[in-house]
Structures are given as structure tokens and as C-alpha cells.
Design an enzyme around this catalytic site. Structure first.
Site, PDB file in Angstrom:
ATOM      1  N   ASP A  37      38.822  37.309  -3.756  1.00 55.39           N
ATOM      2  CA  ASP A  37      37.544  36.605  -3.655  1.00 55.39           C
ATOM      3  C   ASP A  37      36.458  37.581  -4.096  1.00 55.39           C
ATOM      4  O   ASP A  37      36.187  37.718  -5.285  1.00 55.39           O
ATOM      5  CB  ASP A  37      37.402  36.119  -2.198  1.00 55.39           C
ATOM      6  CG  ASP A  37      36.168  35.263  -1.961  1.00 55.39           C
ATOM      7  OD1 ASP A  37      35.401  35.030  -2.896  1.00 55.39           O
ATOM      8  OD2 ASP A  37      35.965  34.825  -0.819  1.00 55.39           O
ATOM      9  N   SER A  38      35.866  38.313  -3.158  1.00 55.70           N
ATOM     10  CA  SER A  38      34.840  39.288  -3.548  1.00 55.70           C
ATOM     11  C   SER A  38      35.460  40.544  -4.158  1.00 55.70           C
ATOM     12  O   SER A  38      34.796  41.287  -4.873  1.00 55.70           O
ATOM     13  CB  SER A  38      34.004  39.686  -2.327  1.00 55.70           C
ATOM     14  OG  SER A  38      34.771  40.508  -1.460  1.00 55.70           O
ATOM     15  N   THR A  77      38.344  43.721  -0.288  1.00 52.77           N
ATOM     16  CA  THR A  77      39.565  44.131   0.406  1.00 52.77           C
ATOM     17  C   THR A  77      40.385  45.054  -0.491  1.00 52.77           C
ATOM     18  O   THR A  77      40.778  46.154  -0.094  1.00 52.77           O
ATOM     19  CB  THR A  77      40.407  42.891   0.788  1.00 52.77           C
ATOM     20  OG1 THR A  77      39.584  41.979   1.499  1.00 52.77           O
ATOM     21  CG2 THR A  77      41.606  43.284   1.634  1.00 52.77           C
ATOM     22  N   LEU A  78      40.619  44.606  -1.716  1.00 52.01           N
ATOM     23  CA  LEU A  78      41.460  45.391  -2.618  1.00 52.01           C
ATOM     24  C   LEU A  78      40.806  46.695  -3.031  1.00 52.01           C
ATOM     25  O   LEU A  78      41.489  47.712  -3.148  1.00 52.01           O
ATOM     26  CB  LEU A  78      41.804  44.573  -3.858  1.00 52.01           C
ATOM     27  CG  LEU A  78      43.000  43.655  -3.676  1.00 52.01           C
ATOM     28  CD1 LEU A  78      43.217  42.829  -4.920  1.00 52.01           C
ATOM     29  CD2 LEU A  78      44.253  44.471  -3.351  1.00 52.01           C
ATOM     30  N   LYS A  91      39.780  34.233  -7.805  1.00 53.76           N
ATOM     31  CA  LYS A  91      38.597  33.370  -7.976  1.00 53.76           C
ATOM     32  C   LYS A  91      37.725  33.802  -9.152  1.00 53.76           C
ATOM     33  O   LYS A  91      36.784  33.083  -9.515  1.00 53.76           O
ATOM     34  CB  LYS A  91      37.780  33.315  -6.686  1.00 53.76           C
ATOM     35  CG  LYS A  91      38.462  32.502  -5.594  1.00 53.76           C
ATOM     36  CD  LYS A  91      37.558  32.252  -4.388  1.00 53.76           C
ATOM     37  CE  LYS A  91      38.314  31.460  -3.323  1.00 53.76           C
ATOM     38  NZ  LYS A  91      37.568  31.373  -2.042  1.00 53.76           N
ATOM     39  N   ASP A 145      45.089  31.103   5.208  1.00 57.21           N
ATOM     40  CA  ASP A 145      44.709  30.432   6.452  1.00 57.21           C
ATOM     41  C   ASP A 145      43.232  30.111   6.512  1.00 57.21           C
ATOM     42  O   ASP A 145      42.418  30.659   5.770  1.00 57.21           O
ATOM     43  CB  ASP A 145      45.012  31.352   7.644  1.00 57.21           C
ATOM     44  CG  ASP A 145      43.993  32.493   7.752  1.00 57.21           C
ATOM     45  OD1 ASP A 145      43.807  33.222   6.757  1.00 57.21           O
ATOM     46  OD2 ASP A 145      43.372  32.628   8.815  1.00 57.21           O
TER      47      ASP A 145
HETATM   48  P1  IMP Z   1      37.870  39.612  -0.666  1.00 59.35           P
HETATM   49  O1  IMP Z   1      37.905  40.927   0.039  1.00 59.35           O
HETATM   50  O2  IMP Z   1      36.511  38.963  -0.586  1.00 59.35           O
HETATM   51  O3  IMP Z   1      38.391  39.667  -2.073  1.00 59.35           O
HETATM   52  O4  IMP Z   1      38.760  38.621   0.185  1.00 59.35           O
HETATM   53  C1  IMP Z   1      40.137  38.677   0.150  1.00 59.35           C
HETATM   54  C2  IMP Z   1      40.756  38.153   1.412  1.00 59.35           C
HETATM   55  O5  IMP Z   1      39.959  37.133   2.001  1.00 59.35           O
HETATM   56  C3  IMP Z   1      42.091  37.521   1.106  1.00 59.35           C
HETATM   57  O6  IMP Z   1      43.129  38.423   1.363  1.00 59.35           O
HETATM   58  C4  IMP Z   1      42.145  36.347   2.050  1.00 59.35           C
HETATM   59  O7  IMP Z   1      42.787  36.703   3.246  1.00 59.35           O
HETATM   60  C5  IMP Z   1      40.719  36.008   2.329  1.00 59.35           C
HETATM   61  N1  IMP Z   1      40.252  34.867   1.502  1.00 59.35           N
HETATM   62  C6  IMP Z   1      39.430  34.898   0.443  1.00 59.35           C
HETATM   63  N2  IMP Z   1      39.228  33.667  -0.060  1.00 59.35           N
HETATM   64  C7  IMP Z   1      39.973  32.834   0.706  1.00 59.35           C
HETATM   65  C8  IMP Z   1      40.224  31.414   0.665  1.00 59.35           C
HETATM   66  O8  IMP Z   1      39.731  30.639  -0.169  1.00 59.35           O
HETATM   67  N3  IMP Z   1      41.074  30.943   1.617  1.00 59.35           N
HETATM   68  C9  IMP Z   1      41.669  31.729   2.566  1.00 59.35           C
HETATM   69  N4  IMP Z   1      41.461  33.055   2.622  1.00 59.35           N
HETATM   70  C10 IMP Z   1      40.630  33.603   1.702  1.00 59.35           C
HETATM   71 MG    MG Z   2      42.836  35.448   5.717  1.00 62.66          MG
END
Ligand code: IMP
Ligand code: MG
Length: 182
Positions: free
Chosen positions: A111-112, A115-116, A139, A167
Site C-alpha cells: 500500500d504505502s 512496512t517493506l 496498489k 484481513d
Molecule cells: P503499507 O506499509 O502501507 O505498504 O501496508 C502494507 C500492509 O498493510 C500489508 O501487509 C497489509 O497487512 C496491510 N494492508 C494494506 N492495504 C490493505 C488492504 O487493502 N487490505 C488489507 N490489508 C491491507
Molecule cells: Mg493486515
């Protein structure tokens, strides 16, 4: 497409099924072939990011036709919210030695990218031979991810997705398809 009669849905209707079972199965098999071909030598450690990757990882590793090891990482970021807090913590760290290994980090959805980015920085400190990312869904809105994502299952719509490991407040992880919530 909707799934109003699915008893797994807590009586909640989903907006639509974004990726059905057959679509997931076919793409996961292709990813397995891509990953098999990408690692001609060396030890491969498939590191699943819990909990979201558990269903995808279980299917994916059975499509990779080479020796490999599996371990997991647990990071916490979202809590029960549908928006990333940006505060990523490692709450389980693998005991496997990462030095000198090819690491494939398996994530459910990017998503953003926070996390990675955080996890890549931590993993890189341990001197792996290589480190690549395999995400089921992307995304394509991540601005904070400098590392290219080598293996992507599908470009995801900018909706909140559940199922196949993903989830909302710990619900819906067991759906065999990926759906979007209203
Ligand atoms: P990021 O750090 O914003 O890239 O978010 C990644 C983490 O957020 C993923 O490992 C998911 O656990 C959670 N996440 C992001 N988007 C979604 C979604 O649309 N549905 C469910 N979990 C999400
Ligand atoms: Mg999650």
C-alpha cells in the site's frame, strides 16, 4: 460480482470479488515458475510477512520447483484501522541466519510501502546475498519504497481488500478469493 450468500462473510456483503479463486491459482503458479527460473543457484529463504501472507505463501512455495527454506517475520503497523499508521515494528524476528542467503520477502499487499521499506532496511543489515520482494498485490501508490518489487501477482485497485490472507480487524483471512469491502 458479489458474494452475498457466502457464510464466511459474517453477514457482511462485499462490494465485489476482485480476484476469484481460479485467477489467484493461475497467477500464483506463474509466479512460482518465475521465481524458480530467477534463482539458478544458492540457498533460497522464503520469508513470509505474517499474518497477511500466510495463505499466499502456502500456495506459492508449492509452486517453486527448487530447494528452499521457509521462515516468517511479524511486523505490526495497522492495528484495526484501514489506514496505515506508518509505525512499523518487528514483533517476531526469524532465527534463521540471513547472511549469504537469497532472501525472498513475501508480502500480501503493498500500500504505502512503509512496512517493506522498514523491513528491507533491517534485513539488509544482515548481509544477505540478495533480497527481493514478492507481493501478491500492489496498489502502485507506494512513494516510500525505493527497492523495486521484483515479483508482483496483480496490480490492485485502490480499495480496501480482504481475503486470501488479507484481513480487516482479523476477519476474512480465510476467504479463498480477494474481495473489496464496502
Ligand atoms: P503499507 O506499509 O502501507 O505498504 O501496508 C502494507 C500492509 O498493510 C500489508 O501487509 C497489509 O497487512 C496491510 N494492508 C494494506 N492495504 C490493505 C488492504 O487493502 N487490505 C488489507 N490489508 C491491507
Ligand atoms: Mg493486515
Amino acid at each position: 460480482m458479489s458474494a452475498p450468500d457466502d457464510p464466511r462473510l459474517l453477514g457482511r456483503d462485499v462490494r465485489r470479488i476482485a480476484f476469484d479463486e481460479a485467477t489467484l491459482r493461475a497467477r500464483v503458479a506463474e509466479l512460482g515458475r518465475e521465481i524458480t527460473a530467477a534463482y539458478p543457484d544458492g540457498d533460497l529463504l522464503v520469508l513470509g510477512l505474517l499474518k497477511g501472507s500466510f495463505v499466499f505463501l502456502a500456495d506459492l512455495v508449492r509452486e517453486i520447483q527448487r530447494p528452499l527454506h521457509v521462515d516468517f517475520l511479524v511486523a505490526s503497523s495497522y492495528g484495526d484501522a484501514t489506514v496505515s499508521s506508518g509505525d512499523v515494528r518487528l514483533v517476531y524476528d526469524p532465527e534463521t541466519v540471513l547472511e549469504g542467503q537469497h532472501i525472498l520477502l513475501v508480502e500480501d499487499i503493498i500500500d504505502s510501502g512503509r512496512t517493506l521499506s522498514t523491513l528491507l532496511a533491517l534485513m539488509t543489515l544482515r548481509a544477505p546475498r540478495s533480497i527481493e520482494i514478492c507481493a501478491l498485490l500492489h496498489k502502485r501508490i507506494a512513494k516510500e519504497l525505493s527497492h523495486p518489487v521484483r515479483f508482483v501477482g496483480f496490480d490492485a485497485p485502490n480499495e480496501f481488500l480482504v481475503g486470501y490472507g488479507l484481513d480487516h480487524a482479523e476477519n476474512f483471512r480465510h476467504l479463498p478469493y480477494v474481495a473489496s469491502l464496502r
